[in-house]
Scaffold this motif. Structure first.
Motif, mmCIF file in Angstrom:
data_model
loop_
_atom_site.group_PDB
_atom_site.id
_atom_site.type_symbol
_atom_site.label_atom_id
_atom_site.label_comp_id
_atom_site.label_asym_id
_atom_site.label_seq_id
_atom_site.Cartn_x
_atom_site.Cartn_y
_atom_site.Cartn_z
ATOM 1 N N LEU A 211 -20.822 -31.522 -38.672
ATOM 2 C CA LEU A 211 -21.416 -31.684 -37.777
ATOM 3 C C LEU A 211 -22.054 -32.483 -37.349
ATOM 4 O O LEU A 211 -22.203 -33.864 -37.095
ATOM 5 C CB LEU A 211 -22.328 -31.706 -40.304
ATOM 6 C CG LEU A 211 -23.951 -32.898 -39.734
ATOM 7 C CD1 LEU A 211 -24.660 -31.009 -39.252
ATOM 8 C CD2 LEU A 211 -24.206 -33.322 -41.519
ATOM 9 N N LEU A 242 -29.341 -26.675 -36.629
ATOM 10 C CA LEU A 242 -30.679 -26.397 -37.793
ATOM 11 C C LEU A 242 -31.941 -26.693 -37.392
ATOM 12 O O LEU A 242 -32.242 -27.585 -37.500
ATOM 13 C CB LEU A 242 -30.140 -26.897 -38.705
ATOM 14 C CG LEU A 242 -28.288 -27.002 -39.699
ATOM 15 C CD1 LEU A 242 -27.994 -27.832 -40.690
ATOM 16 C CD2 LEU A 242 -28.439 -25.478 -39.910
ATOM 17 N N ALA A 265 -33.042 -25.393 -41.955
ATOM 18 C CA ALA A 265 -32.377 -26.780 -42.209
ATOM 19 C C ALA A 265 -32.451 -27.046 -43.375
ATOM 20 O O ALA A 265 -33.572 -27.643 -44.105
ATOM 21 C CB ALA A 265 -33.202 -27.800 -41.913
ATOM 22 N N ALA A 270 -26.223 -24.724 -44.201
ATOM 23 C CA ALA A 270 -26.013 -25.871 -43.840
ATOM 24 C C ALA A 270 -25.192 -25.785 -44.656
ATOM 25 O O ALA A 270 -23.524 -25.913 -43.358
ATOM 26 C CB ALA A 270 -26.349 -27.224 -43.901
ATOM 27 N N ALA A 280 -22.676 -27.105 -36.985
ATOM 28 C CA ALA A 280 -23.695 -27.281 -37.183
ATOM 29 C C ALA A 280 -24.314 -28.325 -36.386
ATOM 30 O O ALA A 280 -23.815 -29.229 -36.039
ATOM 31 C CB ALA A 280 -23.855 -27.160 -38.801
ATOM 32 N N VAL A 282 -27.915 -31.359 -35.850
ATOM 33 C CA VAL A 282 -28.990 -31.848 -36.902
ATOM 34 C C VAL A 282 -29.692 -32.601 -35.866
ATOM 35 O O VAL A 282 -28.867 -33.713 -35.435
ATOM 36 C CB VAL A 282 -28.226 -31.511 -38.483
ATOM 37 C CG1 VAL A 282 -28.262 -32.793 -38.436
ATOM 38 C CG2 VAL A 282 -30.242 -32.046 -39.474
ATOM 39 N N PHE A 308 -28.678 -34.195 -44.583
ATOM 40 C CA PHE A 308 -27.785 -33.694 -44.283
ATOM 41 C C PHE A 308 -25.618 -34.343 -44.160
ATOM 42 O O PHE A 308 -25.239 -33.239 -44.843
ATOM 43 C CB PHE A 308 -27.827 -34.689 -42.489
ATOM 44 C CG PHE A 308 -27.748 -35.674 -42.227
ATOM 45 C CD1 PHE A 308 -26.465 -35.924 -41.840
ATOM 46 C CD2 PHE A 308 -28.614 -36.074 -42.112
ATOM 47 C CE1 PHE A 308 -26.407 -37.353 -41.287
ATOM 48 C CE2 PHE A 308 -28.815 -38.109 -41.573
ATOM 49 C CZ PHE A 308 -27.715 -37.995 -41.363
ATOM 50 N N SER A 311 -24.821 -32.523 -47.689
ATOM 51 C CA SER A 311 -24.426 -31.068 -46.385
ATOM 52 C C SER A 311 -22.785 -30.993 -46.662
ATOM 53 O O SER A 311 -22.044 -30.103 -46.629
ATOM 54 C CB SER A 311 -24.724 -30.225 -46.399
ATOM 55 O OG SER A 311 -25.986 -30.013 -46.741
#
Length: 421
Positions: A211, A242, A265, A270, A280, A282, A308, A311
């Motif tokens: 991420l 996202l 998002a 996610a 991913a 963000v 986030f 996730s």
């Protein structure tokens, strides 16, 4: 016979008539050129030392010489008539002057003709195809790089495949071919206009999920597009952004966002992306980050409530902090029209020093210097997946990511110096 001889003057000297003081007209006609040559021959014996013959000759011929002088001069002119070397000189000079004048006129006409031809050459020659092709090739090499031919060939092949329906999309609507085309289109903007510098690309995992969390700025969210370009260009992987609900509600923008791999998002999407090994991305600041005034540039806004981080913990993937310098200067936000923004359904309506004052020209981003640094990954696999439900843990990890990005931004600003030089 005697009468005939006398009639032609046989009794006297040749050319002298019948011994009278003046020659006859017939004698002059018979004498021809001798009348001119004889005085010249007699002039030489006149200089000899024998005075008697000279005196006798001169005494006897004194009168005829004086009287025949005009006739001798006329005969001399007739005799020298065919040669006419002296009289021909003026005539030759006159011809030469005429020739020179004619040559000068011809030269002037030729020069004028050349001038007219040179002036009309660009019009008559038409478009210089060779020069245009060379300029196009040089421009392509400068913008697209030395491998511009292969890139154009790839682009044409992609277009041909799409026309034949030979392409695939995943469950989120991601189209890799469209992404390739977009990356090729963004490259000149990133490399030539923004002079992008990428640091820490080795911190992006070569495989598996991760991420990427980045700061958000720029009035118009170009930083997401440039970040996706940097990941694809230097790490060889596709970034799956996202996005907020507004992105997918816009008519054309939402469709393009889906094609390039973006998704909503939300926690479910996610986690699905991260669990399947995707990268991913963000931007937790959201519209508060890109819509903040220019006076607050590079001061991070709130990162939300740590969704986030939750996730990433559930998917057991690392979090890579991403710091972006340069986006704050492309559209300096100096004002906002909230009432008109609400009427249009937008979070804000920006006013910059160039927009809307310059109209469409105000939409051209300023050529600021960009630096993107990918920080060291923050591991989440040290926590149990159930830890994603702990609010205090989520807050602590979120604050750690935010402070890491903020401190990195300060260091990058010092390294960059002036934003435009």
């Amino acid at each position: 016979m005697t009468d005939e001889r006398k009639s032609i003057g046989s009794g006297g000297k040749a050319g002298r008539g019948n011994r009278e003081t003046s020659p006859s007209a017939a004698a002059r006609s018979l004498a021809g050129g001798s009348a001119v040559r004889k005085p010249v021959v007699k002039a030489k014996p006149a200089a000899q030392p024998d005075p008697a013959p000279v005196k006798k000759t001169t005494a006897k011929k004194a009168v005829p010489t004086s009287k025949t002088a005009p006739a001798k001069k006329a005969a001399a002119k007739k005799a020298t008539g065919p040669a006419r070397s002296a009289p021909e000189k003026p005539r030759l000079r006159a011809v030469t002057d005429e020739d020179a004048a004619a040559a000068a006129a011809a030269a002037a006409e030729e020069a004028a003709s050349r001038t007219r031809t040179a002036g009309a050459a660009p019009l008559s020659a038409g478009i210089p195809i060779d020069e245009i092709l060379v300029a196009v090739v040089q421009a392509a090499q400068r913008i697209l790089g030395t491998d511009w031919e292969s890139r154009i060939a790839t682009l044409l092949a992609t277009i041909r495949k799409r026309m034949n329906g030979d392409y695939e999309v995943d469950e989120f609507g991601f189209d890799p071919q469209i992404t390739e085309v977009l990356i090729a289109a963004v490259e000149p903007l990133a490399e030539k206009w923004f002079r992008l510098e990428v640091r820490g690309i080795e911190n992006i995992p070569a495989e598996g999920g991760a991420l990427l969390v980045a700061n958000h700025s720029g009035t118009v969210p170009l930083d997401g597009m440039i970040t996706g370009y940097a990941v694809k260009k230097y790490a060889g992987r596709n970034l799956r952004p996202l996005g907020a609900d507004l992105v997918f509600s816009l008519p054309f923008v939402g469709q393009v966002a889906r094609k390039v791999g973006a998704t909503l998002a939300c926690t479910e999407d996610a986690e699905r992306l991260l669990a399947t090994g995707e990268l991913a991305g963000v931007w937790p600041e959201g519209f508060k980050g890109i819509g903040k005034p220019f006076a607050e540039r590079y001061k991070l806004q709130r990162f939300g409530r740590g969704g986030f981080v939750s996730s990433a913990m559930r998917a057991q993937v690392p979090i890579v902090p991403v710091s972006i310098v340069g986006a704050e200067e492309i559209y300096p936000l100096v004002g906002n029209v909230p009432s008109l923004a609400r009427l249009l359904g937008l979070p804000y309506l920006p006013i910059t020093p160039f927009f809307p004052l310059l109209g469409p020209l105000g939409l051209i981003p300023l050529p600021s210097k960009w630096i993107i640094e990918f920080g060291e990954p923050i591991r989440t696999d040290a926590y149990d997946p159930e830890s994603a439900d702990d609010p205090m843990l989520l807050f602590n990890v979120t604050d750690q990511v935010r402070e890491t990005i903020q401190q990195t931004l300060y260091g990058l600003l010092v390294d960059r110096g002036n934003a435009f030089f």
